[in-house]
Design a protein around this motif. Structure first.
Motif, PDB file in Angstrom:
ATOM      1  N   ARG A   1       5.077 -12.721  41.602  1.00 17.64           N
ATOM      2  CA  ARG A   1       4.682 -14.038  41.082  1.00 17.64           C
ATOM      3  C   ARG A   1       5.008 -14.144  39.594  1.00 17.64           C
ATOM      4  O   ARG A   1       5.429 -15.210  39.118  1.00 17.64           O
ATOM      5  CB  ARG A   1       3.197 -14.301  41.337  1.00 17.64           C
ATOM      6  CG  ARG A   1       2.806 -15.726  40.935  1.00 17.64           C
ATOM      7  CD  ARG A   1       1.385 -16.071  41.342  1.00 17.64           C
ATOM      8  NE  ARG A   1       0.424 -15.201  40.699  1.00 17.64           N
ATOM      9  CZ  ARG A   1      -0.879 -15.174  40.997  1.00 17.64           C
ATOM     10  NH1 ARG A   1      -1.362 -15.973  41.933  1.00 17.64           N
ATOM     11  NH2 ARG A   1      -1.684 -14.354  40.370  1.00 17.64           N
TER      12      ARG A   1
ATOM     13  N   LYS B   1       1.912 -19.823  36.790  1.00 13.71           N
ATOM     14  CA  LYS B   1       0.648 -19.297  36.238  1.00 13.71           C
ATOM     15  C   LYS B   1       0.721 -19.275  34.706  1.00 13.71           C
ATOM     16  O   LYS B   1       0.917 -18.230  34.095  1.00 13.71           O
ATOM     17  CB  LYS B   1       0.375 -17.906  36.816  1.00 13.71           C
ATOM     18  CG  LYS B   1      -1.061 -17.436  36.645  1.00 13.71           C
ATOM     19  CD  LYS B   1      -1.330 -16.249  37.528  1.00 13.71           C
ATOM     20  CE  LYS B   1      -2.632 -15.556  37.226  1.00 13.71           C
ATOM     21  NZ  LYS B   1      -3.823 -16.379  37.417  1.00 13.71           N
TER      22      LYS B   1
ATOM     23  N   GLU C   1      -8.166 -26.827  44.356  1.00 14.42           N
ATOM     24  CA  GLU C   1      -8.580 -25.422  44.243  1.00 14.42           C
ATOM     25  C   GLU C   1      -9.731 -25.334  43.257  1.00 14.42           C
ATOM     26  O   GLU C   1     -10.136 -26.333  42.656  1.00 14.42           O
ATOM     27  CB  GLU C   1      -7.406 -24.543  43.813  1.00 14.42           C
ATOM     28  CG  GLU C   1      -6.776 -24.961  42.498  1.00 14.42           C
ATOM     29  CD  GLU C   1      -5.506 -24.180  42.146  1.00 14.42           C
ATOM     30  OE1 GLU C   1      -5.317 -23.052  42.614  1.00 14.42           O
ATOM     31  OE2 GLU C   1      -4.712 -24.739  41.358  1.00 14.42           O
TER      32      GLU C   1
ATOM     33  N   SER D   1     -10.431 -21.282  38.809  1.00 18.31           N
ATOM     34  CA  SER D   1      -9.677 -20.032  38.670  1.00 18.31           C
ATOM     35  C   SER D   1      -9.625 -19.295  40.002  1.00 18.31           C
ATOM     36  O   SER D   1      -9.660 -18.065  40.039  1.00 18.31           O
ATOM     37  CB  SER D   1     -10.324 -19.137  37.605  1.00 18.31           C
ATOM     38  OG  SER D   1     -11.648 -18.808  38.003  1.00 18.31           O
ATOM     39  N   ASN D   2      -9.551 -20.072  41.081  1.00 19.05           N
ATOM     40  CA  ASN D   2      -9.545 -19.453  42.406  1.00 19.05           C
ATOM     41  C   ASN D   2      -9.078 -20.467  43.457  1.00 19.05           C
ATOM     42  O   ASN D   2      -9.053 -21.666  43.189  1.00 19.05           O
ATOM     43  CB  ASN D   2     -10.954 -18.944  42.754  1.00 19.05           C
ATOM     44  CG  ASN D   2     -12.032 -19.927  42.330  1.00 19.05           C
ATOM     45  OD1 ASN D   2     -12.039 -21.083  42.752  1.00 19.05           O
ATOM     46  ND2 ASN D   2     -12.935 -19.482  41.470  1.00 19.05           N
ATOM     47  N   ASN D   3      -8.710 -19.979  44.617  1.00 21.27           N
ATOM     48  CA  ASN D   3      -8.357 -20.867  45.736  1.00 21.27           C
ATOM     49  C   ASN D   3      -9.622 -21.149  46.548  1.00 21.27           C
ATOM     50  O   ASN D   3     -10.524 -20.323  46.611  1.00 21.27           O
ATOM     51  CB  ASN D   3      -7.274 -20.212  46.612  1.00 21.27           C
ATOM     52  CG  ASN D   3      -5.932 -20.135  45.896  1.00 21.27           C
ATOM     53  OD1 ASN D   3      -5.427 -19.053  45.599  1.00 21.27           O
ATOM     54  ND2 ASN D   3      -5.353 -21.281  45.589  1.00 21.27           N
TER      55      ASN D   3
ATOM     56  N   GLY E   1      -2.148 -18.107  45.281  1.00 19.70           N
ATOM     57  CA  GLY E   1      -2.984 -16.926  45.024  1.00 19.70           C
ATOM     58  C   GLY E   1      -2.486 -15.698  45.769  1.00 19.70           C
ATOM     59  O   GLY E   1      -2.156 -15.773  46.957  1.00 19.70           O
ATOM     60  N   ILE E   2      -2.462 -14.598  45.067  1.00 17.43           N
ATOM     61  CA  ILE E   2      -2.078 -13.328  45.694  1.00 17.43           C
ATOM     62  C   ILE E   2      -3.202 -12.891  46.642  1.00 17.43           C
ATOM     63  O   ILE E   2      -2.959 -12.383  47.731  1.00 17.43           O
ATOM     64  CB  ILE E   2      -1.816 -12.255  44.604  1.00 17.43           C
ATOM     65  CG1 ILE E   2      -0.715 -12.740  43.633  1.00 17.43           C
ATOM     66  CG2 ILE E   2      -1.444 -10.921  45.230  1.00 17.43           C
ATOM     67  CD1 ILE E   2       0.587 -13.138  44.271  1.00 17.43           C
ATOM     68  N   THR E   3      -4.442 -13.156  46.228  1.00 19.16           N
ATOM     69  CA  THR E   3      -5.583 -12.826  47.089  1.00 19.16           C
ATOM     70  C   THR E   3      -5.583 -13.740  48.323  1.00 19.16           C
ATOM     71  O   THR E   3      -5.894 -13.299  49.428  1.00 19.16           O
ATOM     72  CB  THR E   3      -6.898 -13.005  46.303  1.00 19.16           C
ATOM     73  OG1 THR E   3      -6.689 -12.510  44.984  1.00 19.16           O
ATOM     74  CG2 THR E   3      -8.048 -12.255  46.951  1.00 19.16           C
TER      75      THR E   3
ATOM     76  N   SER F   1      -9.932 -14.877  44.514  1.00 20.92           N
ATOM     77  CA  SER F   1      -9.104 -14.589  43.341  1.00 20.92           C
ATOM     78  C   SER F   1      -9.082 -13.080  43.163  1.00 20.92           C
ATOM     79  O   SER F   1      -9.928 -12.375  43.730  1.00 20.92           O
ATOM     80  CB  SER F   1      -9.656 -15.253  42.077  1.00 20.92           C
ATOM     81  OG  SER F   1     -10.818 -14.582  41.656  1.00 20.92           O
ATOM     82  N   ALA F   2      -8.130 -12.618  42.349  1.00 17.68           N
ATOM     83  CA  ALA F   2      -8.006 -11.179  42.140  1.00 17.68           C
ATOM     84  C   ALA F   2      -9.297 -10.599  41.571  1.00 17.68           C
ATOM     85  O   ALA F   2      -9.667  -9.471  41.889  1.00 17.68           O
ATOM     86  CB  ALA F   2      -6.833 -10.897  41.201  1.00 17.68           C
TER      87      ALA F   2
HETATM   88  N1  PMP Z   1      -5.996 -20.755  41.460  1.00 18.56           N
HETATM   89  C1  PMP Z   1      -6.125 -20.736  40.139  1.00 18.56           C
HETATM   90  C2  PMP Z   1      -6.096 -22.029  39.395  1.00 18.56           C
HETATM   91  C3  PMP Z   1      -6.287 -19.531  39.440  1.00 18.56           C
HETATM   92  O1  PMP Z   1      -6.406 -19.522  38.106  1.00 18.56           O
HETATM   93  C4  PMP Z   1      -6.352 -18.312  40.183  1.00 18.56           C
HETATM   94  C5  PMP Z   1      -6.559 -16.990  39.512  1.00 18.56           C
HETATM   95  N2  PMP Z   1      -5.882 -16.823  38.346  1.00 18.56           N
HETATM   96  C6  PMP Z   1      -6.213 -18.377  41.572  1.00 18.56           C
HETATM   97  C7  PMP Z   1      -6.040 -19.618  42.184  1.00 18.56           C
HETATM   98  C8  PMP Z   1      -6.270 -17.136  42.416  1.00 18.56           C
HETATM   99  O2  PMP Z   1      -5.090 -16.373  42.308  1.00 18.56           O
HETATM  100  P1  PMP Z   1      -5.086 -14.818  42.567  1.00 18.56           P
HETATM  101  O3  PMP Z   1      -5.656 -14.612  43.935  1.00 18.56           O
HETATM  102  O4  PMP Z   1      -3.666 -14.430  42.513  1.00 18.56           O
HETATM  103  O5  PMP Z   1      -5.939 -14.188  41.513  1.00 18.56           O
END
Ligand code: PMP
Length: 287
Positions: A52, A151, A183, A186-188, A209-211, A246-247
């Motif tokens: 990513r 990102k 979303e 900071s997460n889905n 999201g990687i998670t 999220s991660a």
């Molecule tokens: N959406 C947003 C807006 C985010 O900021 C994040 C985390 N940085 C995610 C989703 C989740 O992404 P990931 O699972 O890769 O942490």
């Protein structure tokens, strides 16, 4: 205890690390980042985050300053130098510091990207009191830009969203566009209805999201049906369960949306099971 951080090829005590005032990350939020979780001193989904990162950089025409193995080495070196067992590695790449302020991108030959990495320790990452209780979210309008799949470090609105949530006694905010949840800040975001996991499909509207990718894979392997489609706030408030991924939070159950309790107001069985599976499988695959 002072951390050892990484800045442009050097490992330094955090108090000695410096970035120019002309850095475009500072002046224009012209940079991207990744957050990779560390459990038992090992990296979760390193390759997903690296892939990513490459994509975010290429969408913005920023040269990736290091290949996969050098990125991995920098991550591992920071884990070792800081004795990190549970927590995160934050990395940021900006378009560099051209020595003046200008909207036009600098020549990459003379202005190399700035690279920063640092560790964040979080002993409550796996055994999280928040995950045991579940979190409360509020809804806010999604007024971010149109390339949320990149990102970038433009995190002012998500940060404001978390403050709005905090003021209302909640933990986080879900963003809404054209009547549907995009979303979390900071997460889905996900809901579960009649055993089906529902989450918005991938597009430029959300971060990929990687998670999210890992959790949907584990859900399908566990025979839990997944629907990738948008859902409204009304649907969410009438859901059996909800959660975010999220991660840094893995699978985090959501128990309240805009003051409306979901089910019994405690983490639901499917979200809790997904959290367990995610942690177990990620631990096994960590490098
Ligand atoms: N959406 C947003 C807006 C985010 O900021 C994040 C985390 N940085 C995610 C989703 C989740 O992404 P990931 O699972 O890769 O942490």
């Amino acid at each position: 205890m002072s951390r050892i951080v990484y800045v442009n090829g050097e490992y330094l005590p955090e108090g000695e690390a410096q970035v120019s005032i002309f850095d475009r990350g500072f002046l224009m939020a012209d940079g991207v980042y990744e957050v990779t979780t560390v459990i038992d001193g090992k990296l979760i989904d390193f390759d997903g985050h690296f892939t990513r990162l490459e994509r975010s950089l290429s969408e913005l025409d920023i040269r990736n300053p290091m290949d996969r193995d050098r990125w991995l080495e920098a991550h591992r070196e920071l884990i070792a130098r800081n004795g990190l067992d549970l927590g995160m590695i934050y990395l940021q790449v900006t378009r560099g510091a051209p020595g003046d302020r200008d909207f036009i991108f600098p020549d990459p030959e003379t202005t190399p990207p700035t690279v920063v990495l640092f560790t964040q320790s979080n002993p409550a990452l796996v055994d999280s009191p928040k995950a045991r209780k579940g979190i409360k979210v509020i809804s806010i309008d999604d007024i971010r830009w149109g390339r949320r799949d990149i990102k970038t470090v433009q995190l002012l609105y998500p940060s404001m969203g978390k403050m709005m949530a905090q003021k209302q006694g909640a933990d986080d905010a879900w963003m809404v566009q054209d009547g549907e949840v995009t979303e979390g800040t900071s997460n889905n975001a996900y809901i579960i209805k009649n055993g089906r996991i529902i989450t918005r499909k991938l597009s430029n509207d959300i971060l990929h999201g990687i998670t999210r990718a890992a959790v949907l894979r584990f859900a399908r392997e566990a025979q839990m049906p997944v629907e990738e489609r948008g859902f409204t706030l009304e649907e969410a408030k009438a859901a059996d369960e909800a959660f975010v991924t999220s991660a840094s939070t893995f699978v985090m159950p959501v128990v309240e949306i805009d003051g409306v309790r979901l089910g019994e107001g405690v983490p639901g069985p499917l979200a809790s099971r997904l959290r367990e599976i995610y942690i177990e499988e990620s631990r096994k695959a960590a490098i």
